[in-house]
Design an enzyme around this catalytic site. Structure first.
Site, PDB file in Angstrom:
ATOM      1  N   GLY A 169       0.832  -1.199   0.000  1.00 15.03           N
ATOM      2  CA  GLY A 169       0.000   0.000   0.000  1.00 15.03           C
ATOM      3  C   GLY A 169       0.862   1.242   0.000  1.00 15.03           C
ATOM      4  O   GLY A 169       2.074   1.181  -0.236  1.00 15.03           O
ATOM      5  N   GLY A 170       0.234   2.386   0.308  1.00 18.90           N
ATOM      6  CA  GLY A 170       0.957   3.641   0.252  1.00 18.90           C
ATOM      7  C   GLY A 170       2.045   3.772   1.306  1.00 18.90           C
ATOM      8  O   GLY A 170       3.099   4.361   1.054  1.00 18.90           O
ATOM      9  N   VAL A 219       3.382  -5.820   2.949  1.00 21.26           N
ATOM     10  CA  VAL A 219       3.037  -6.995   3.747  1.00 21.26           C
ATOM     11  C   VAL A 219       3.686  -8.223   3.114  1.00 21.26           C
ATOM     12  O   VAL A 219       3.553  -8.458   1.906  1.00 21.26           O
ATOM     13  CB  VAL A 219       1.514  -7.199   3.851  1.00 21.26           C
ATOM     14  CG1 VAL A 219       1.198  -8.419   4.722  1.00 21.26           C
ATOM     15  CG2 VAL A 219       0.842  -5.954   4.427  1.00 21.26           C
ATOM     16  N   ASP A 248     -11.640   2.120   6.784  1.00 21.91           N
ATOM     17  CA  ASP A 248     -11.301   1.564   5.468  1.00 21.91           C
ATOM     18  C   ASP A 248     -11.991   0.208   5.280  1.00 21.91           C
ATOM     19  O   ASP A 248     -11.377  -0.764   4.835  1.00 21.91           O
ATOM     20  CB  ASP A 248      -9.789   1.428   5.297  1.00 21.91           C
ATOM     21  CG  ASP A 248      -9.385   1.293   3.822  1.00 21.91           C
ATOM     22  OD1 ASP A 248     -10.202   1.641   2.940  1.00 21.91           O
ATOM     23  OD2 ASP A 248      -8.258   0.835   3.554  1.00 21.91           O
TER      24      ASP A 248
END
Length: 282
Positions: free
Chosen positions: A19-20, A24, A137
């Site tokens: 992600g940003g 992971v 989210d």
């Protein structure tokens, strides 16, 4: 891969998501032999005190104190100051995302199956709210379906304390974000309720209610935000005729433009959904 991080007591095998602010990895806990998900704060964000504190003091602490069967368990937190690396190690959730299940396997989920699944998600978000946090989210890609059919709500990366939460706290995913989250408004349980309403619509119809086909990413985003703010929720029956008008009313309320007109808690949303399910049986 030479660029995989080196972490004491863990073997990092491969990247599974990015992600940003974080990556992971899938790895193995060398002490227990169990698979783990290892979330690494990207090095360029390590020196940003706001992002670093959120990763360390909010996300990691939430995983530590959230004791719920539908939330992944924290395994470890690692702060490698000499290499400026932070890691959150969590149990690895085997299965596929709800998003993948909808768009790559089943299409829309029949009501008799979708509503019990959705109630499980509602119960999980209710627990997070009781702990004093907002998820911010909620989306189908952040719900994992395990091989045994149980669900896990993942990614607390932009979660925020409920007290004083504002849209500056985190970004979210545009197709699931209510007007107050895109316009720096005051956030509350009703913000997560909106995202849950989007998810329920998506589960029942196999599509999102507010979309854009514009190839320009910036214009696409602007069009989605405009539709969410001004256009009424589409009638689900046009995509799947068996959906009842009563179920449409439940989704419409969750997706009300005015936060005060939505369900004000997951418990209220749950009670209305369960009431509908009981009436449908008789």
């Amino acid at each position: 891969m030479d660029n995989l991080p080196k972490i004491p007591w863990y073997h990092v095998d491969h990247l599974i998501a990015e992600g940003g602010t974080a990556k992971v990895y899938w790895g193995i806990d060398l002490r227990s032999g169990f698979p783990v998900a290892i979330k690494e704060l990207k090095i360029r964000h390590f020196k940003n005190p706001v992002i670093r504190q959120k990763f360390k003091d909010t996300e990691a602490q939430m995983y530590l104190y959230m004791q719920h069967p539908n939330i992944p368990k924290l395994v470890d937190f690692i702060d490698l100051k000499e290499t400026e690396q932070l890691f959150i190690v969590m149990e690895f959730i085997e299965g596929r995302s709800l998003e993948s299940y909808i768009y790559q396997e089943i299409g829309l989920i029949p009501e008799h199956k979708a509503l019990p699944m959705f109630l499980e998600i509602l119960d999980t978000v209710a627990y997070i709210h009781k702990k004093g946090y907002l998820h911010l989210d909620i989306k189908s890609n952040n719900v994992m379906i395990q091989p045994n059919g149980r669900l896990k709500l993942i990614d607390l990366g932009i979660a925020s304390r409920m007290t004083g939460a504002s849209a500056s706290t985190g970004f979210g995913t545009p197709a699931y974000m209510p007007p107050e989250q895109t316009e720096m408004g005051k956030l509350g349980a009703y913000t997560d309720i909106f995202a849950l309403g989007i998810m329920l619509f998506e589960m029942l119809t196999g599509r999102l209610p507010f979309t854009s086909d514009n190839p320009n990413s910036r214009q696409n985003l602007a069009e989605i935000r405009q539709k969410i703010k001004f256009e009424p929720t589409p009638k689900m029956g046009q995509f799947y005729p068996p959906i009842t008008s009563e179920l449409q009313i439940i989704v419409d309320r969750a997706l009300a433009k005015n936060p005060m007109q939505r369900y004000q808690s997951c418990e209220e949303f749950t009670n209305h959904t369960k009431g509908y399910m009981r009436r449908k049986k008789h």
